[in-house]
Design a protein around this motif. Sequence first.
Motif, mmCIF file in Angstrom:
data_model
loop_
_atom_site.group_PDB
_atom_site.id
_atom_site.type_symbol
_atom_site.label_atom_id
_atom_site.label_comp_id
_atom_site.label_asym_id
_atom_site.label_seq_id
_atom_site.Cartn_x
_atom_site.Cartn_y
_atom_site.Cartn_z
ATOM 1 N N HIS A 1 0.852 -1.183 0.000
ATOM 2 C CA HIS A 1 0.000 0.000 0.000
ATOM 3 C C HIS A 1 0.889 1.235 0.000
ATOM 4 C CE1 HIS A 1 -2.430 -3.148 1.909
ATOM 5 N NE2 HIS A 1 -3.424 -2.589 1.258
ATOM 6 N N ASP A 2 0.508 2.224 -0.753
ATOM 7 C CA ASP A 2 1.202 3.502 -0.773
ATOM 8 C C ASP A 2 0.172 4.552 -0.390
ATOM 9 O OD1 ASP A 2 3.148 5.399 -1.116
ATOM 10 O OD2 ASP A 2 3.014 5.442 -3.302
ATOM 11 N N VAL A 3 0.313 5.113 0.797
ATOM 12 C CA VAL A 3 -0.674 6.059 1.291
ATOM 13 C C VAL A 3 -0.025 7.408 1.574
ATOM 14 C CG1 VAL A 3 -2.047 4.198 2.316
ATOM 15 C CG2 VAL A 3 -0.454 5.471 3.746
ATOM 16 N N SER A 4 -0.859 8.402 1.596
ATOM 17 C CA SER A 4 -0.424 9.744 1.950
ATOM 18 C C SER A 4 -1.428 10.282 2.956
ATOM 19 C CB SER A 4 -0.379 10.620 0.696
ATOM 20 O OG SER A 4 0.032 11.920 1.036
ATOM 21 N N VAL A 5 -0.947 10.653 4.123
ATOM 22 C CA VAL A 5 -1.803 11.205 5.170
ATOM 23 C C VAL A 5 -1.169 12.504 5.659
ATOM 24 C CG1 VAL A 5 -2.691 8.953 5.921
ATOM 25 C CG2 VAL A 5 -0.651 9.883 7.008
ATOM 26 N N PRO A 6 -1.959 13.386 6.277
ATOM 27 C CA PRO A 6 -1.339 14.570 6.870
ATOM 28 C C PRO A 6 -0.242 14.144 7.846
ATOM 29 C CG PRO A 6 -3.732 14.780 6.893
ATOM 30 C CD PRO A 6 -3.417 13.365 6.467
ATOM 31 N N VAL A 7 0.864 14.862 7.838
ATOM 32 C CA VAL A 7 1.995 14.500 8.690
ATOM 33 C C VAL A 7 1.554 14.329 10.141
ATOM 34 C CG1 VAL A 7 4.244 15.280 9.565
ATOM 35 C CG2 VAL A 7 3.666 15.578 7.152
ATOM 36 N N SER A 8 0.651 15.180 10.597
ATOM 37 C CA SER A 8 0.196 15.106 11.984
ATOM 38 C C SER A 8 -0.584 13.824 12.279
ATOM 39 C CB SER A 8 -0.683 16.312 12.315
ATOM 40 O OG SER A 8 -1.856 16.311 11.504
ATOM 41 N N ARG A 9 -0.981 13.088 11.244
ATOM 42 C CA ARG A 9 -1.751 11.856 11.439
ATOM 43 C C ARG A 9 -0.958 10.608 11.056
ATOM 44 N NH1 ARG A 9 -7.598 13.182 10.989
ATOM 45 N NH2 ARG A 9 -7.872 11.215 12.065
ATOM 46 N N ALA A 10 0.312 10.742 10.686
ATOM 47 C CA ALA A 10 1.112 9.603 10.223
ATOM 48 C C ALA A 10 1.225 8.519 11.286
ATOM 49 C CB ALA A 10 2.493 10.064 9.765
ATOM 50 N N ALA A 11 1.574 8.880 12.506
ATOM 51 C CA ALA A 11 1.710 7.876 13.565
ATOM 52 C C ALA A 11 0.369 7.215 13.845
ATOM 53 C CB ALA A 11 2.276 8.508 14.837
ATOM 54 N N GLU A 12 -0.698 8.002 13.880
ATOM 55 C CA GLU A 12 -2.033 7.441 14.100
ATOM 56 C C GLU A 12 -2.384 6.430 13.023
ATOM 57 O OE1 GLU A 12 -6.736 8.792 13.960
ATOM 58 O OE2 GLU A 12 -5.189 10.334 13.853
ATOM 59 N N PHE A 13 -2.100 6.778 11.756
ATOM 60 C CA PHE A 13 -2.379 5.843 10.664
ATOM 61 C C PHE A 13 -1.633 4.531 10.877
ATOM 62 C CE2 PHE A 13 -0.762 3.765 6.909
ATOM 63 C CZ PHE A 13 -1.953 3.316 6.350
ATOM 64 N N ILE A 14 -0.337 4.612 11.152
ATOM 65 C CA ILE A 14 0.480 3.403 11.297
ATOM 66 C C ILE A 14 -0.027 2.540 12.454
ATOM 67 C CG2 ILE A 14 2.790 2.537 11.855
ATOM 68 C CD1 ILE A 14 3.867 5.060 10.338
ATOM 69 N N ILE A 15 -0.322 3.160 13.578
ATOM 70 C CA ILE A 15 -0.799 2.414 14.750
ATOM 71 C C ILE A 15 -2.138 1.749 14.454
ATOM 72 C CG2 ILE A 15 -1.655 2.677 17.118
ATOM 73 C CD1 ILE A 15 0.552 4.920 17.404
ATOM 74 N N ARG A 16 -3.089 2.499 13.904
ATOM 75 C CA ARG A 16 -4.423 1.951 13.670
ATOM 76 C C ARG A 16 -4.431 0.910 12.550
ATOM 77 N NH1 ARG A 16 -8.226 6.575 12.534
ATOM 78 N NH2 ARG A 16 -9.632 4.823 12.190
ATOM 79 N N ALA A 17 -3.694 1.167 11.472
ATOM 80 C CA ALA A 17 -3.659 0.199 10.370
ATOM 81 C C ALA A 17 -2.977 -1.092 10.824
ATOM 82 C CB ALA A 17 -2.953 0.793 9.160
ATOM 83 N N THR A 18 -1.920 -0.962 11.596
ATOM 84 C CA THR A 18 -1.245 -2.144 12.129
ATOM 85 C C THR A 18 -2.191 -2.953 13.013
ATOM 86 O OG1 THR A 18 0.940 -1.105 12.008
ATOM 87 C CG2 THR A 18 0.693 -2.940 13.563
ATOM 88 N N ILE B 1 -9.150 -2.665 4.779
ATOM 89 C CA ILE B 1 -8.763 -2.240 6.133
ATOM 90 C C ILE B 1 -7.836 -1.030 6.057
ATOM 91 C CG2 ILE B 1 -7.458 -2.884 8.212
ATOM 92 C CD1 ILE B 1 -8.445 -5.802 7.671
ATOM 93 N N VAL B 2 -6.765 -1.162 5.273
ATOM 94 C CA VAL B 2 -5.767 -0.091 5.192
ATOM 95 C C VAL B 2 -6.375 1.170 4.592
ATOM 96 C CG1 VAL B 2 -3.565 0.582 4.136
ATOM 97 C CG2 VAL B 2 -3.833 -1.704 5.143
ATOM 98 N N ASN B 3 -7.131 1.024 3.517
ATOM 99 C CA ASN B 3 -7.726 2.207 2.892
ATOM 100 C C ASN B 3 -8.765 2.865 3.793
ATOM 101 O OD1 ASN B 3 -6.120 2.003 0.636
ATOM 102 N ND2 ASN B 3 -7.625 0.858 -0.535
ATOM 103 N N GLY B 4 -9.478 2.066 4.588
ATOM 104 C CA GLY B 4 -10.439 2.634 5.524
ATOM 105 C C GLY B 4 -9.762 3.488 6.586
#
Length: 161
Positions: A77-94, A142-145
Amino acid sequence: MSRYRGSARGWYVLLEMSSSQTESGVRGLLERLLEAALDEALVADGVIAESRTQANELWHIREAIVEAQLYSGSIKHDVSVPVSRAAEFIIRATAGVTETLPGIRPMAFGHVGDGNIHFNLTQPERADTEAYLARWQEFNDIVNGVCASCRGRSAPSAASE
């Protein structure tokens, strides 16, 4: 450098700083940043390359991630999220993918400073590759959600053997 290989940590950061000015003070800035992070217990360990050879060895670790994933089933997956949400994305997607398939090996890496994250999912050890890759859409959803909920965008993903 070899003492850092195999040390299990939840997160790793490879940071490179440079300046077009010869006496920019970038090295001192990086040393103070690392020292403060260690003092505040924000990081467990760190290393600063002493030469271009050592810097290249550190970058090799990052570049070897893609090569290592060639030897087992991987859903990319190649995603782009606001920098302020990068850690949140990684934690939740994991959390989402590991709850769905215990043993799956998420690998998040990329350019976190601009919000671009490669979120690759390597099959569990000893899993059947064909059966794992058949679940591509499930993991993609899951990841895209999670990405969408973090106000991000995702590029088309791929499955590979």
